[in-house]
Design a protein around this motif. Structure first.
Motif, PDB file in Angstrom:
ATOM      1  N   PHE A  54       0.826  -1.206   0.000  1.00 57.55           N
ATOM      2  CA  PHE A  54       0.000   0.000   0.000  1.00 57.55           C
ATOM      3  C   PHE A  54       0.862   1.258   0.000  1.00 57.55           C
ATOM      4  CE2 PHE A  54      -2.825   3.207   1.927  1.00 57.55           C
ATOM      5  CZ  PHE A  54      -3.840   3.163   0.981  1.00 57.55           C
ATOM      6  N   VAL A  55       2.040   1.199   0.611  1.00 60.04           N
ATOM      7  CA  VAL A  55       2.978   2.326   0.512  1.00 60.04           C
ATOM      8  C   VAL A  55       3.345   2.547  -0.949  1.00 60.04           C
ATOM      9  CG1 VAL A  55       5.297   3.138   1.120  1.00 60.04           C
ATOM     10  CG2 VAL A  55       3.881   2.021   2.847  1.00 60.04           C
ATOM     11  N   ASN A  56       3.495   1.451  -1.696  1.00 59.08           N
ATOM     12  CA  ASN A  56       3.784   1.556  -3.127  1.00 59.08           C
ATOM     13  C   ASN A  56       2.632   2.223  -3.874  1.00 59.08           C
ATOM     14  OD1 ASN A  56       5.948   0.831  -4.954  1.00 59.08           O
ATOM     15  ND2 ASN A  56       4.495  -0.523  -5.969  1.00 59.08           N
ATOM     16  N   VAL A  57       1.404   1.896  -3.459  1.00 68.87           N
ATOM     17  CA  VAL A  57       0.223   2.539  -4.042  1.00 68.87           C
ATOM     18  C   VAL A  57       0.270   4.053  -3.821  1.00 68.87           C
ATOM     19  CG1 VAL A  57      -2.289   2.768  -3.825  1.00 68.87           C
ATOM     20  CG2 VAL A  57      -1.243   0.502  -3.845  1.00 68.87           C
TER      21      VAL A  57
ATOM     22  N   ILE B 205      11.457   9.224  -4.295  1.00 73.00           N
ATOM     23  CA  ILE B 205      10.483   8.395  -5.006  1.00 73.00           C
ATOM     24  C   ILE B 205      11.100   7.826  -6.282  1.00 73.00           C
ATOM     25  CG2 ILE B 205       8.338   8.515  -6.344  1.00 73.00           C
ATOM     26  CD1 ILE B 205       7.252  10.403  -4.189  1.00 73.00           C
ATOM     27  N   ALA B 206      11.930   8.609  -6.969  1.00 71.54           N
ATOM     28  CA  ALA B 206      12.591   8.127  -8.185  1.00 71.54           C
ATOM     29  C   ALA B 206      13.513   6.947  -7.877  1.00 71.54           C
ATOM     30  CB  ALA B 206      13.373   9.261  -8.837  1.00 71.54           C
TER      31      ALA B 206
ATOM     32  N   ILE C  64      13.162   2.270   3.518  1.00 72.93           N
ATOM     33  CA  ILE C  64      13.937   3.410   4.019  1.00 72.93           C
ATOM     34  C   ILE C  64      13.621   4.683   3.231  1.00 72.93           C
ATOM     35  CG2 ILE C  64      16.274   4.317   4.294  1.00 72.93           C
ATOM     36  CD1 ILE C  64      17.183   1.406   4.774  1.00 72.93           C
ATOM     37  N   THR C  65      13.598   4.575   1.898  1.00 74.61           N
ATOM     38  CA  THR C  65      13.357   5.777   1.089  1.00 74.61           C
ATOM     39  C   THR C  65      11.956   6.346   1.323  1.00 74.61           C
ATOM     40  OG1 THR C  65      12.716   4.356  -0.782  1.00 74.61           O
ATOM     41  CG2 THR C  65      14.993   5.156  -0.722  1.00 74.61           C
ATOM     42  N   MET C  66      10.952   5.483   1.445  1.00 70.46           N
ATOM     43  CA  MET C  66       9.592   5.988   1.635  1.00 70.46           C
ATOM     44  C   MET C  66       9.379   6.504   3.050  1.00 70.46           C
ATOM     45  SD  MET C  66       8.510   5.922  -1.353  1.00 70.46           S
ATOM     46  CE  MET C  66       6.814   6.471  -1.117  1.00 70.46           C
ATOM     47  N   LEU C  67      10.074   5.937   4.023  1.00 69.86           N
ATOM     48  CA  LEU C  67      10.038   6.529   5.367  1.00 69.86           C
ATOM     49  C   LEU C  67      10.631   7.929   5.350  1.00 69.86           C
ATOM     50  CD1 LEU C  67      10.934   3.790   8.039  1.00 69.86           C
ATOM     51  CD2 LEU C  67       8.890   5.236   7.971  1.00 69.86           C
TER      52      LEU C  67
END
Length: 558
Positions: A380-383, A417-418, A496-499
């Motif tokens: 869901f984080v990917n969503v 995000i990239a 890590i990147t999305m956090l």
């Protein structure tokens, strides 16, 4: 497909739809409430407090860096513990079949596989692990891995909503105590009632009707089975997974499998809507993902029902039953294949290697996109990552700084995000090329299908799915180490990147809504969101898909 097949699919999905919203509301209350306001606090509160006291956990908020550090260090500690159990299982108790300790690279692969919520298996389920390894090792990680995913998902939701991220250890404990454990206990009892074994008795030796001896494996199957599906873990106690009658005794158990796989992942959009303060935000994402799911399901069921076009040309039309359980049929086999990859579970009740080319393309597509509901938490984080990309691209088109949930998306967030977006194709395509060039002898099929086999293995590893096309000689050091590394980096780099993205957005001041603000709670955004996934996500992998399942499908029409 028969009317009964369509009805069975429709009733299954209707049951999931009915359960999704109330489950999402419960999750939002668990992870976004405090003290006595939490649901069922009289039942779960004392257990939770005892565990907090036992492990010295304090309910203090963490920064994104400390949250990530706690997550990674805890996961690595659990990996080391389980690795030791797998290596030493031959000398440990609860091993009535005398199974030897695992080979080092296989133990390395298995440990990473289950701790990353992937559950890829390069060993034969019932003959590769002792009962101690199945319980203290595998089932233990089947709880802690999805609990880790849940923790990061709700930390991310809080962060992008401008609220404190929370505490990893608190979220981990609450995920297990208030969500995973109670549902898994009830599900395990249901599986036992339906015929799944739950015993520590050794393998049973029986005499067949022909007079030959047969070894029938059994064990604590039901307890592993319930959390396997609920936590989107996958794998299986038995080598043939959910095609085995002990793991999937009948049609009702198959229904329970599918409902458990979709229960938590379909509820997360509704929980998200509650946490960010706008139920419409969650509903738009749920509807968009449901549309993609139905598209994938339509392709898979149509392809499997149509069967091999080459046979049609010979006047031998009929559905493809190759590799499918006759107890379940085409409809439930195709539905299971779509659900298990859409939810990033990885269990199978049919051999995906025997699916038609287009039928096999659907599981591959689900894992590559990792947004058709996605797995518990991380999916869901990917969503939400793709939702941010959709907002960013829309902002560029109208010449306005993009805003998501009232906070500006700027260069720092988009760089992170990239990196998240590009890491998956690197982890899939580079190892696939290496395997095809240097290890062709481990591939059972030449040509296009062989490409699909290798591509599926690394896609499943990078997406933390764990299902396999099979047909690979993958119980070797090369496959064990390469897929182990892909699983590890595919899991933790994006975490890590999305956090970091959540931490960055949390620190920003909210921007007031104006007439020029791009709304993310309407059908227009839902359409752009789906288009972004298909353009950015699908086109990334289109060339390799042309060389694999698409080319194989075209050759059948010769």
């Amino acid at each position: 497909m028969t009317l009964l097949g369509w009805v069975s699919i429709g009733l299954t999905l209707l049951l999931v739809l009915v359960l999704a919203r109330p489950t999402g509301i419960y999750l939002a209350r668990v992870f976004h409430s405090e003290g006595a306001r939490m649901p069922l606090n009289g039942l779960f509160g004392p257990i939770e407090k005892l565990l907090f006291k036992l492990f010295g956990i304090k309910e203090t908020n963490q920064t994104w860096k400390s949250y990530a550090t706690a997550l990674i260090s805890t996961n690595i500690f659990m990996m080391l513990l389980v690795y030791a159990v797998l290596r030493l299982q031959g000398s440990l108790p609860l091993n009535p079949s005398g199974i030897a300790g695992m080979e080092p690279t296989l133990a390395f692969n298995t440990t990473i596989s289950f701790m990353t919520n992937t559950n890829l298996q390069h060993y034969s389920g019932e003959s590769g692990l002792s009962y101690l390894s199945q319980t203290l090792g595998i089932t233990f990680m089947m709880f802690t891995a999805p609990a880790t995913s849940f923790a990061i998902a709700f930390a991310f939701m809080r962060g992008i909503a401008g609220k404190p991220l929370g505490n990893f250890f608190v979220d981990l404990v609450r995920s297990i105590v208030r969500v995973l454990m109670p549902i898994a206990i009830v599900a395990a009892i249901l599986f036992v009632a339906l015929g799944a074994p739950q015993t520590f008795a050794p393998t049973e030796t029986v005499t067949t009707l022909q007079g030959a001896e047969q070894q029938i494996a059994r064990g604590p199957v039901a307890s592993l089975l319930s959390i396997k599906e609920l936590g989107n873990n996958g794998g299986g106690f038995m080598a043939v997974n959910s095609a085995h009658p002990f793991e999937n005794p009948n049609g009702i158990s198959n229904l329970l499998h599918i409902v458990l796989m979709l229960l938590l992942t379909t509820s997360l959009p509704f929980a998200y809507g509650r946490i960010v303060g706008s139920a419409k935000e969650g509903r738009v994402l749920f509807v968009a993902m449901s549309i993609m799911f139905i598209m994938m399901l339509g392709i898979a069921t149509t392809a499997e029902q149509a069967g091999n076009p080459a046979l049609h040309q010979l006047g031998m039309a009929g559905p493809s039953m190759e590799g499918k359980e006759v107890r379940l049929g085409v409809a439930q086999s195709a539905l299971y294949a779509v659900v298990t990859t859409a939810s990033e579970t990885g269990g199978v009740n049919t051999m995906h290697d025997t699916l038609t080319p287009l039928g096999g393309l659907v599981p591959l597509g689900n894992m590559m996109l990792n947004t058709v509901f996605g797995g518990v938490g991380v999916g869901f984080v990917n969503v939400l990552m793709y939702a941010m990309i959709a907002v960013f691209l829309s902002g560029l088109m109208v010449g306005r700084t993009p805003e998501f949930l009232g906070r500006k998306l700027e260069i720092r967030e988009m760089k992170l995000i990239a990196v998240t977006l590009i890491i998956q194709p690197i982890l899939i395509l580079v190892p696939t090329a290496i395997a095809l060039v240097f290890y062709p002898d481990t591939i059972s099929n030449a040509g296009f299908h062989g490409i699909s086999q290798v591509l599926y293995e690394y896609t499943s590893s990078a997406a933390n799915n764990g299902s396999g096309f099979e047909g690979l000689g993958d119980a070797t050091p090369f496959w064990n180490i390469s897929t182990g590394l892909v699983m590890f980096f595919g899991r933790y780099i994006s975490m890590i990147t999305m956090l970091a993205v959540a931490g960055s957005l949390m620190a920003k001041r909210p921007v007031p809504v104006t007439s020029g603000t791009f709304k993310t709670s309407n059908a227009t955004f839902g359409t752009i969101f789906v288009g972004t996934i298909l353009i950015v996500g699908a086109l990334t992998f289109f060339p390799i898909l042309v060389l694999g399942p698409i080319a194989e499908h075209l050759t059948l029409w010769k």
